[in-house]
Design a protein around this motif. Structure first.
Motif, PDB file in Angstrom:
ATOM      1  N   LEU A  34      14.491  16.698  77.932  1.00  0.00           N
ATOM      2  CA  LEU A  34      14.978  17.328  79.153  1.00  0.00           C
ATOM      3  C   LEU A  34      15.246  18.784  78.827  1.00  0.00           C
ATOM      4  O   LEU A  34      16.028  19.082  77.929  1.00  0.00           O
ATOM      5  CB  LEU A  34      16.265  16.654  79.640  1.00  0.00           C
ATOM      6  CG  LEU A  34      16.161  15.156  79.925  1.00  0.00           C
ATOM      7  CD1 LEU A  34      17.531  14.601  80.265  1.00  0.00           C
ATOM      8  CD2 LEU A  34      15.186  14.908  81.055  1.00  0.00           C
ATOM      9  N   VAL A  35      14.596  19.687  79.545  1.00  0.00           N
ATOM     10  CA  VAL A  35      14.694  21.106  79.237  1.00  0.00           C
ATOM     11  C   VAL A  35      15.359  21.830  80.398  1.00  0.00           C
ATOM     12  O   VAL A  35      14.982  21.637  81.560  1.00  0.00           O
ATOM     13  CB  VAL A  35      13.289  21.692  78.980  1.00  0.00           C
ATOM     14  CG1 VAL A  35      13.378  23.166  78.653  1.00  0.00           C
ATOM     15  CG2 VAL A  35      12.595  20.944  77.861  1.00  0.00           C
ATOM     16  N   ASP A  36      16.347  22.646  80.080  1.00  0.00           N
ATOM     17  CA  ASP A  36      16.954  23.515  81.072  1.00  0.00           C
ATOM     18  C   ASP A  36      15.924  24.581  81.401  1.00  0.00           C
ATOM     19  O   ASP A  36      15.567  25.392  80.544  1.00  0.00           O
ATOM     20  CB  ASP A  36      18.234  24.142  80.513  1.00  0.00           C
ATOM     21  CG  ASP A  36      18.922  25.046  81.517  1.00  0.00           C
ATOM     22  OD1 ASP A  36      18.534  25.044  82.696  1.00  0.00           O
ATOM     23  OD2 ASP A  36      19.853  25.757  81.105  1.00  0.00           O
ATOM     24  N   ASP A  37      15.397  24.567  82.622  1.00  0.00           N
ATOM     25  CA  ASP A  37      14.285  25.457  82.948  1.00  0.00           C
ATOM     26  C   ASP A  37      14.660  26.929  82.927  1.00  0.00           C
ATOM     27  O   ASP A  37      13.825  27.767  82.653  1.00  0.00           O
ATOM     28  CB  ASP A  37      13.611  25.076  84.265  1.00  0.00           C
ATOM     29  CG  ASP A  37      14.533  25.167  85.462  1.00  0.00           C
ATOM     30  OD1 ASP A  37      15.724  25.493  85.291  1.00  0.00           O
ATOM     31  OD2 ASP A  37      14.063  24.891  86.566  1.00  0.00           O
ATOM     32  N   GLY A  38      15.908  27.260  83.187  1.00  0.00           N
ATOM     33  CA  GLY A  38      16.343  28.663  83.127  1.00  0.00           C
ATOM     34  C   GLY A  38      15.290  29.612  83.642  1.00  0.00           C
ATOM     35  O   GLY A  38      14.851  29.505  84.778  1.00  0.00           O
ATOM     36  N   VAL A  45       3.949  22.755  80.528  1.00  0.00           N
ATOM     37  CA  VAL A  45       5.094  21.880  80.304  1.00  0.00           C
ATOM     38  C   VAL A  45       5.623  21.369  81.641  1.00  0.00           C
ATOM     39  O   VAL A  45       5.941  20.189  81.794  1.00  0.00           O
ATOM     40  CB  VAL A  45       6.210  22.606  79.520  1.00  0.00           C
ATOM     41  CG1 VAL A  45       7.464  21.755  79.459  1.00  0.00           C
ATOM     42  CG2 VAL A  45       5.728  22.953  78.126  1.00  0.00           C
ATOM     43  N   GLN A  46       5.700  22.222  82.638  1.00  0.00           N
ATOM     44  CA  GLN A  46       6.185  21.790  83.947  1.00  0.00           C
ATOM     45  C   GLN A  46       5.265  20.751  84.565  1.00  0.00           C
ATOM     46  O   GLN A  46       5.713  19.858  85.278  1.00  0.00           O
ATOM     47  CB  GLN A  46       6.335  22.985  84.882  1.00  0.00           C
ATOM     48  CG  GLN A  46       7.550  23.829  84.542  1.00  0.00           C
ATOM     49  CD  GLN A  46       7.745  24.977  85.513  1.00  0.00           C
ATOM     50  OE1 GLN A  46       6.811  25.385  86.205  1.00  0.00           O
ATOM     51  NE2 GLN A  46       8.945  25.485  85.566  1.00  0.00           N
ATOM     52  N   ALA A  47       3.974  20.828  84.280  1.00  0.00           N
ATOM     53  CA  ALA A  47       3.031  19.847  84.818  1.00  0.00           C
ATOM     54  C   ALA A  47       3.379  18.450  84.332  1.00  0.00           C
ATOM     55  O   ALA A  47       3.263  17.480  85.081  1.00  0.00           O
ATOM     56  CB  ALA A  47       1.606  20.213  84.423  1.00  0.00           C
ATOM     57  N   PHE A  48       3.800  18.323  83.084  1.00  0.00           N
ATOM     58  CA  PHE A  48       4.205  17.016  82.570  1.00  0.00           C
ATOM     59  C   PHE A  48       5.411  16.485  83.329  1.00  0.00           C
ATOM     60  O   PHE A  48       5.534  15.300  83.564  1.00  0.00           O
ATOM     61  CB  PHE A  48       4.554  17.090  81.084  1.00  0.00           C
ATOM     62  CG  PHE A  48       3.353  17.173  80.190  1.00  0.00           C
ATOM     63  CD1 PHE A  48       2.426  16.156  80.156  1.00  0.00           C
ATOM     64  CD2 PHE A  48       3.165  18.273  79.384  1.00  0.00           C
ATOM     65  CE1 PHE A  48       1.319  16.229  79.326  1.00  0.00           C
ATOM     66  CE2 PHE A  48       2.067  18.358  78.555  1.00  0.00           C
ATOM     67  CZ  PHE A  48       1.138  17.341  78.520  1.00  0.00           C
ATOM     68  N   SER A  49       6.320  17.349  83.699  1.00  0.00           N
ATOM     69  CA  SER A  49       7.557  16.911  84.329  1.00  0.00           C
ATOM     70  C   SER A  49       7.333  16.437  85.753  1.00  0.00           C
ATOM     71  O   SER A  49       8.216  15.830  86.345  1.00  0.00           O
ATOM     72  CB  SER A  49       8.595  18.035  84.312  1.00  0.00           C
ATOM     73  OG  SER A  49       8.223  19.069  85.197  1.00  0.00           O
ATOM     74  N   GLU A  50       6.177  16.672  86.313  1.00  0.00           N
ATOM     75  CA  GLU A  50       5.898  16.252  87.681  1.00  0.00           C
ATOM     76  C   GLU A  50       5.396  14.816  87.752  1.00  0.00           C
ATOM     77  O   GLU A  50       5.062  14.317  88.810  1.00  0.00           O
ATOM     78  CB  GLU A  50       4.889  17.204  88.324  1.00  0.00           C
ATOM     79  CG  GLU A  50       5.465  18.600  88.499  1.00  0.00           C
ATOM     80  CD  GLU A  50       4.438  19.613  88.984  1.00  0.00           C
ATOM     81  OE1 GLU A  50       3.290  19.231  89.243  1.00  0.00           O
ATOM     82  OE2 GLU A  50       4.812  20.778  89.092  1.00  0.00           O
ATOM     83  N   HIS A  51       5.327  14.132  86.614  1.00  0.00           N
ATOM     84  CA  HIS A  51       4.850  12.752  86.583  1.00  0.00           C
ATOM     85  C   HIS A  51       6.026  11.817  86.376  1.00  0.00           C
ATOM     86  O   HIS A  51       6.871  12.048  85.521  1.00  0.00           O
ATOM     87  CB  HIS A  51       3.826  12.565  85.456  1.00  0.00           C
ATOM     88  CG  HIS A  51       2.617  13.424  85.646  1.00  0.00           C
ATOM     89  ND1 HIS A  51       1.646  13.121  86.544  1.00  0.00           N
ATOM     90  CD2 HIS A  51       2.250  14.589  85.079  1.00  0.00           C
ATOM     91  CE1 HIS A  51       0.706  14.059  86.516  1.00  0.00           C
ATOM     92  NE2 HIS A  51       1.061  14.959  85.633  1.00  0.00           N
ATOM     93  N   SER A  52       6.064  10.779  87.143  1.00  0.00           N
ATOM     94  CA  SER A  52       7.133   9.801  87.044  1.00  0.00           C
ATOM     95  C   SER A  52       6.911   8.864  85.864  1.00  0.00           C
ATOM     96  O   SER A  52       5.802   8.396  85.629  1.00  0.00           O
ATOM     97  CB  SER A  52       7.203   8.987  88.331  1.00  0.00           C
ATOM     98  OG  SER A  52       8.097   7.920  88.183  1.00  0.00           O
ATOM     99  N   ALA A  53       7.973   8.563  85.139  1.00  0.00           N
ATOM    100  CA  ALA A  53       7.872   7.621  84.019  1.00  0.00           C
ATOM    101  C   ALA A  53       7.451   6.246  84.504  1.00  0.00           C
ATOM    102  O   ALA A  53       6.865   5.462  83.761  1.00  0.00           O
ATOM    103  CB  ALA A  53       9.207   7.533  83.286  1.00  0.00           C
ATOM    104  N   SER A  54       7.707   5.942  85.774  1.00  0.00           N
ATOM    105  CA  SER A  54       7.340   4.621  86.293  1.00  0.00           C
ATOM    106  C   SER A  54       5.836   4.435  86.417  1.00  0.00           C
ATOM    107  O   SER A  54       5.369   3.324  86.635  1.00  0.00           O
ATOM    108  CB  SER A  54       8.003   4.383  87.652  1.00  0.00           C
ATOM    109  OG  SER A  54       7.494   5.294  88.611  1.00  0.00           O
ATOM    110  N   THR A  55       5.063   5.497  86.258  1.00  0.00           N
ATOM    111  CA  THR A  55       3.607   5.365  86.336  1.00  0.00           C
ATOM    112  C   THR A  55       3.003   4.977  84.990  1.00  0.00           C
ATOM    113  O   THR A  55       1.806   4.729  84.914  1.00  0.00           O
ATOM    114  CB  THR A  55       2.955   6.678  86.815  1.00  0.00           C
ATOM    115  OG1 THR A  55       3.201   7.706  85.856  1.00  0.00           O
ATOM    116  CG2 THR A  55       3.483   7.101  88.173  1.00  0.00           C
ATOM    117  N   ILE A  56       3.807   4.899  83.947  1.00  0.00           N
ATOM    118  CA  ILE A  56       3.320   4.563  82.612  1.00  0.00           C
ATOM    119  C   ILE A  56       3.578   3.084  82.369  1.00  0.00           C
ATOM    120  O   ILE A  56       4.718   2.641  82.296  1.00  0.00           O
ATOM    121  CB  ILE A  56       4.008   5.435  81.539  1.00  0.00           C
ATOM    122  CG1 ILE A  56       3.725   6.909  81.834  1.00  0.00           C
ATOM    123  CG2 ILE A  56       3.543   5.037  80.141  1.00  0.00           C
ATOM    124  CD1 ILE A  56       4.480   7.866  80.976  1.00  0.00           C
TER     125      ILE A  56
END
Length: 69
Positions: A34-38, A45-56
């Motif tokens: 978990l990264v503080d986007d600041g 990196v942000q592209a990865f965060s747009e995927h839900s863990a429930s899809t894995i």
């Protein structure tokens, strides 16, 4: 499976595990970052965060949900 939480800095691609968790050395773990986007706007990196863990599929183990209840 259980969860621990701590804050650390990533240096040269290395995450330092605090000494209080030394017993985790040489074990397998699932890591969630978990990264503080600041001001950081790293599109890759942000592209990865747009995927839900429930899809894995591997992460859909109902027994693992017990840790949160």
């Amino acid at each position: 499976m259980y969860a621990i939480e701590f804050e650390t800095d990533i240096r040269d691609g290395v995450v330092r595990i605090p000494g209080e968790y030394a017993r985790l050395n040489n074990t397998h773990a699932r890591v969630v970052v978990l990264v503080d986007d600041g001001d950081a706007k790293d599109a890759d990196v942000q592209a990865f965060s747009e995927h839900s863990a429930s899809t894995i599929d591997e992460w859909r183990e109902p027994a693992e949900d017990d840790v949160w209840t």
